[in-house]
Scaffold this motif. Sequence first.
Motif, PDB file in Angstrom:
ATOM      1  N   ILE A   9      61.694 -11.662 -63.360  1.00 42.33           N
ATOM      2  CA  ILE A   9      61.548 -13.121 -63.435  1.00 42.33           C
ATOM      3  C   ILE A   9      62.478 -13.628 -64.523  1.00 42.33           C
ATOM      4  O   ILE A   9      62.502 -13.077 -65.630  1.00 42.33           O
ATOM      5  CB  ILE A   9      60.096 -13.537 -63.752  1.00 42.33           C
ATOM      6  CG1 ILE A   9      59.162 -13.073 -62.639  1.00 42.33           C
ATOM      7  CG2 ILE A   9      60.007 -15.054 -63.931  1.00 42.33           C
ATOM      8  CD1 ILE A   9      57.699 -13.385 -62.888  1.00 42.33           C
ATOM      9  N   ALA A  18      61.833 -15.540 -59.313  1.00 47.09           N
ATOM     10  CA  ALA A  18      61.271 -14.194 -59.247  1.00 47.09           C
ATOM     11  C   ALA A  18      62.011 -13.416 -58.174  1.00 47.09           C
ATOM     12  O   ALA A  18      62.259 -13.930 -57.080  1.00 47.09           O
ATOM     13  CB  ALA A  18      59.784 -14.261 -58.921  1.00 47.09           C
ATOM     14  N   ARG A  36      55.603 -15.663 -59.623  1.00 47.60           N
ATOM     15  CA  ARG A  36      55.077 -14.352 -59.227  1.00 47.60           C
ATOM     16  C   ARG A  36      54.244 -14.474 -57.945  1.00 47.60           C
ATOM     17  O   ARG A  36      54.402 -13.694 -57.011  1.00 47.60           O
ATOM     18  CB  ARG A  36      54.223 -13.763 -60.349  1.00 47.60           C
ATOM     19  CG  ARG A  36      53.640 -12.402 -60.028  1.00 47.60           C
ATOM     20  CD  ARG A  36      52.569 -11.987 -61.024  1.00 47.60           C
ATOM     21  NE  ARG A  36      52.881 -12.319 -62.399  1.00 47.60           N
ATOM     22  CZ  ARG A  36      53.364 -11.461 -63.284  1.00 47.60           C
ATOM     23  NH1 ARG A  36      53.587 -10.217 -62.939  1.00 47.60           N
ATOM     24  NH2 ARG A  36      53.606 -11.844 -64.517  1.00 47.60           N
TER      25      ARG A  36
END
Length: 73
Positions: A9, A18, A36
Amino acid sequence: MTRQFTLVIEREGDGYVALCPEVDVASQGDTIDEARANLKEAMELFFETASPEELSERVHREVYVGQLEVAVA
């Protein structure tokens, strides 16, 4: 079945990007947690829809993460 993947990330502008290098899938979000979660959803959709041929071409079994020292001007 579940499998562990590498998660990278990085901040980009006002949000976060990400990336999963093993399958070359990326997503983004306004926060780290959102990026995420969005990547997890994108990867689950990828694995649900990818053909066996695409999986064999895109899933990398070995990914190495490290640091590299480079001279910059």
